[in-house]
Design an enzyme around this catalytic site. Sequence first.
Site, PDB file in Angstrom:
ATOM      1  N   ASP A 168     -29.768  35.417  99.511  1.00 56.92           N
ATOM      2  CA  ASP A 168     -30.190  35.149 100.889  1.00 56.92           C
ATOM      3  C   ASP A 168     -31.693  34.923 100.964  1.00 56.92           C
ATOM      4  OD1 ASP A 168     -31.143  37.623 100.380  1.00 56.92           O
ATOM      5  OD2 ASP A 168     -30.189  38.627 102.072  1.00 56.92           O
ATOM      6  N   CYS A 227     -29.102  35.112 107.296  1.00 45.78           N
ATOM      7  CA  CYS A 227     -27.949  35.254 108.199  1.00 45.78           C
ATOM      8  C   CYS A 227     -28.138  36.447 109.124  1.00 45.78           C
ATOM      9  CB  CYS A 227     -26.665  35.454 107.405  1.00 45.78           C
ATOM     10  SG  CYS A 227     -26.162  33.986 106.542  1.00 45.78           S
ATOM     11  N   ASP A 271     -25.984  42.563  92.427  1.00 47.28           N
ATOM     12  CA  ASP A 271     -26.512  42.873  93.765  1.00 47.28           C
ATOM     13  C   ASP A 271     -26.925  44.347  93.784  1.00 47.28           C
ATOM     14  OD1 ASP A 271     -27.065  43.102  96.540  1.00 47.28           O
ATOM     15  OD2 ASP A 271     -25.535  41.623  97.023  1.00 47.28           O
ATOM     16  N   SER A 317     -22.863  46.131 109.660  1.00 41.44           N
ATOM     17  CA  SER A 317     -23.075  44.765 110.165  1.00 41.44           C
ATOM     18  C   SER A 317     -22.735  43.698 109.137  1.00 41.44           C
ATOM     19  CB  SER A 317     -24.526  44.593 110.608  1.00 41.44           C
ATOM     20  OG  SER A 317     -25.384  44.736 109.490  1.00 41.44           O
ATOM     21  N   ASN A 318     -22.416  44.072 107.887  1.00 38.44           N
ATOM     22  CA  ASN A 318     -22.013  43.104 106.857  1.00 38.44           C
ATOM     23  C   ASN A 318     -20.535  42.734 106.962  1.00 38.44           C
ATOM     24  OD1 ASN A 318     -23.858  44.923 104.295  1.00 38.44           O
ATOM     25  ND2 ASN A 318     -24.589  43.306 105.645  1.00 38.44           N
ATOM     26  N   LEU A 319     -19.740  43.625 107.515  1.00 42.61           N
ATOM     27  CA  LEU A 319     -18.284  43.528 107.349  1.00 42.61           C
ATOM     28  C   LEU A 319     -17.687  42.249 107.938  1.00 42.61           C
ATOM     29  CD1 LEU A 319     -17.119  47.210 107.985  1.00 42.61           C
ATOM     30  CD2 LEU A 319     -17.935  46.156 105.881  1.00 42.61           C
ATOM     31  N   GLY A 325     -22.350  37.488 102.065  1.00 37.97           N
ATOM     32  CA  GLY A 325     -21.539  36.504 102.791  1.00 37.97           C
ATOM     33  C   GLY A 325     -20.981  35.411 101.906  1.00 37.97           C
ATOM     34  N   LYS A 347     -22.544  47.558  97.026  1.00 36.20           N
ATOM     35  CA  LYS A 347     -21.743  46.345  97.223  1.00 36.20           C
ATOM     36  C   LYS A 347     -20.985  45.936  95.959  1.00 36.20           C
ATOM     37  CE  LYS A 347     -23.998  43.980 101.036  1.00 36.20           C
ATOM     38  NZ  LYS A 347     -24.782  42.827 101.480  1.00 36.20           N
ATOM     39  N   ARG A 368     -18.545  39.286 107.768  1.00 40.52           N
ATOM     40  CA  ARG A 368     -18.637  38.095 106.924  1.00 40.52           C
ATOM     41  C   ARG A 368     -18.468  38.387 105.440  1.00 40.52           C
ATOM     42  NH1 ARG A 368     -23.845  39.671 108.068  1.00 40.52           N
ATOM     43  NH2 ARG A 368     -25.422  39.477 106.449  1.00 40.52           N
TER      44      ARG A 368
END
Lengths: 334, 80
Positions: free
Chosen positions: A226, A282, A158, A165-167, A137, A182, A169
Amino acid sequence: MNTFTLKKNMIITPKELQKWINEGNDFTVIDVRPENQRNEFPMDGLDTIMSENGPIPNIEGLKVLVCQFGIVTEGMIIEQNLTDTFSLLGGAQAWNEFQSKMEDLSQWSRQTVLPEIGLDGQKRIMDATIAIIGMGGLGCPVAQALVTAGIGKLILVDGDIVELSNLHRQPLHGIDDVGTKKVQSAEKSLEKINSDTAIEIIDGYLDESNGLDIIQKSDVVIDATDNIKTRQLIDQFSKESNIPMIYGGLFRWEGQVAVLNVNGSPGYSDLFPDSPSGGDTCADAGVLGMLPGIIGNIQALEAIKLIVDIKPNLVGRLLIYDGKSHQTEIIEIG
Amino acid sequence: MKIKIKCFSQVKYAFGKDELKMELEAGTSTSELEKMIRAKAKGKLDDISLRVAVNQKYLPNEIELKDGDEVAFIPPVQGG
């Protein structure tokens, strides 16, 4: 579509203009700058005719208009509805830089025109290496903003793969990237924005074994993780190598940014000492994609300010932004 | 004395408010206030570390609060 949209074919870069000259093309260069500016910043290696404070002379054939930064001339083409006429992107500033260094910085003319940036600042940006820890994010908007600004090199770290569910943000990853790494997905998107930025990808997480090496290769390290444990590691290596760390964190509608470890200034351990326990990630607490977009862009802005040496900044200060009220609190860390 | 408390992240969710106004006995310290805030949150802040800032400045040690002080309780945030 408004009528002030400039068509791409009305713009010429210093590099393209040089090519016209080399090819012996027939055209007229018209310098619209006032006399004092022409005398102070004469244009190297270019025959021009002057046209100060008036309509552009009616000359047959192709014309190239030049002002100091390439902004006035774009306006003239639109207002006077000129045809067969180009505006030199970045103006005399970009042309002279191209002539002396054979480096075309006209792409960044809208930021080099800022007195705080200028050509020297742009060169510092283009010489800088920034490590971004986390490509989620926060990492996506940070990387996007820095590549857009012309940063020299990014190191993306990373080990995650892109999930559906990442898209919402993480705008560097698209629907077709779900299931891929990623760092690879981000690299692919960033290359489309500016292929001149060198991108090194590290498909793994920052840890005790690789952290110091990654951070030592950088001028600034961005914390876009995160979890608090990785933040503490970044802080430790940032202190050890005296490389500034730009912290960013999110909880629902709220974000935090601080610039840490600048020549002994407070670090993350001063901000949150011991082993702090914090809120959820998040993924657990929920977030709208705009919030990491805003916080990530503030982190990128602070990175550019550090590289170019623009003050005031967030060194030794914690910024807390609330996305509901838009209130911003700045706390002196010490 | 009157004190204003600015709430951030989990503290805001614990009380459902951006700000609290409290009437305290003169001489109340920052750590005493933190205990009161934790008690008032009825367990919602038990696992959360908090940093205290008074009048937009972090404090290295606890201090006695003064009338009109603005106290912020700031938790670390994880997300990114």
